[in-house]
Scaffold this active site. Structure first.
Site, short mmCIF file in Angstrom:
data_model
loop_
_atom_site.label_atom_id
_atom_site.label_comp_id
_atom_site.label_asym_id
_atom_site.label_seq_id
_atom_site.Cartn_x
_atom_site.Cartn_y
_atom_site.Cartn_z
N HIS A 57 47.67 16.05 58.81
CA HIS A 57 48.52 16.80 59.87
C HIS A 57 48.01 16.60 61.34
O HIS A 57 46.81 16.43 61.38
CB HIS A 57 48.62 18.37 59.36
CG HIS A 57 49.32 18.58 58.16
ND1 HIS A 57 49.29 19.81 57.72
CD2 HIS A 57 49.62 17.82 57.37
CE1 HIS A 57 50.02 19.90 56.57
NE2 HIS A 57 50.33 18.62 56.30
N GLU A 59 47.33 18.62 63.33
CA GLU A 59 46.00 19.42 64.13
C GLU A 59 44.73 19.04 63.42
O GLU A 59 43.70 18.96 64.07
CB GLU A 59 46.31 20.97 63.23
CG GLU A 59 47.80 21.71 63.63
CD GLU A 59 48.82 21.59 62.81
OE1 GLU A 59 48.97 20.46 62.32
OE2 GLU A 59 49.41 22.52 62.27
N CYS A 87 49.60 25.57 58.86
CA CYS A 87 49.76 25.62 57.50
C CYS A 87 48.21 26.06 57.02
O CYS A 87 47.17 26.12 57.84
CB CYS A 87 49.83 24.53 56.68
SG CYS A 87 48.67 23.24 56.85
N CYS A 90 45.40 23.78 58.07
CA CYS A 90 45.09 23.36 59.48
C CYS A 90 44.55 24.71 60.00
O CYS A 90 43.62 24.75 60.85
CB CYS A 90 46.44 23.12 60.26
SG CYS A 90 46.96 21.52 59.33
ZN LIG Z 1 48.78 21.66 58.56
#
Ligand SMILES: [Zn+2]
Length: 161
Positions: A57, A59, A87, A90
């Site tokens: 991801h 992040e 999420c 993250c």
């Molecule tokens: Zn994430």
């Protein structure tokens, strides 16, 4: 630049990174980290499909890059900008990195764990007090995601017919 103008400036950069991810077939999410002096420290976009990596991801990638640049995983005093509400993975990593301020664009009703589905920053297992600012360039961030998903549905239905 005042605070709001600064936030919009960096969120625009995150939106550009997100667009680049979207053009590469990824869910469009982009993130940047700004150092305590207000300068760009790291930037990343979602690479999950390209790297075949469920943790890639934006992040996570931007946190790794910032740590490597600073040669320190403590990112105290740094600000992380991301186009979509993080999420659980993250959000956990952002707390672990001791990021001072998280600025995000649009809420994620499915996996957003800053304010929407759950609240990791204010939960008992968050030992570090993360400041949060949501809704910066919210409509631009929402629009980008919605048009990417609409386009993808269109492509899929074309393949089937
Ligand atoms: Zn994430």
């Amino acid at each position: 630049m005042n605070g709001y103008t600064t936030h919009c400036h960096w969120m625009k950069r995150a939106l550009e990174l997100a667009r680049s991810a979207g053009e590469a077939g990824e869910v469009p999410v982009g993130a940047v980290i700004i150092n305590p002096q207000g300068q760009l420290l790291a930037e990343a976009e979602n690479r999950r499909e390209r790297d075949n990596d469920p943790t890639a991801h934006a992040e996570i990638l931007v946190l790794r890059q910032a740590g490597q640049k600073l040669k320190d995983w403590h990112l105290n005093q740094c600000t992380l900008y991301v186009t979509l509400e993080p999420c659980p993975m993250c959000a956990g990593a952002i707390v672990q990195a001791r990021i001072q301020l998280l600025v995000y664009g649009v809420d994620d009703p499915k996996t957003g764990t800053i304010r929407t589905v759950a609240n990791i920053p204010d939960s008992a297992y968050s030992f570090h007090r993360l400041q949060v600012l949501g809704g910066i360039l919210e409509s631009a961030c929402r629009q980008q995601l919605q048009s990417w998903f609409a386009q993808r549905r269109e492509d899929h239905s074309r393949v089937k017919s």
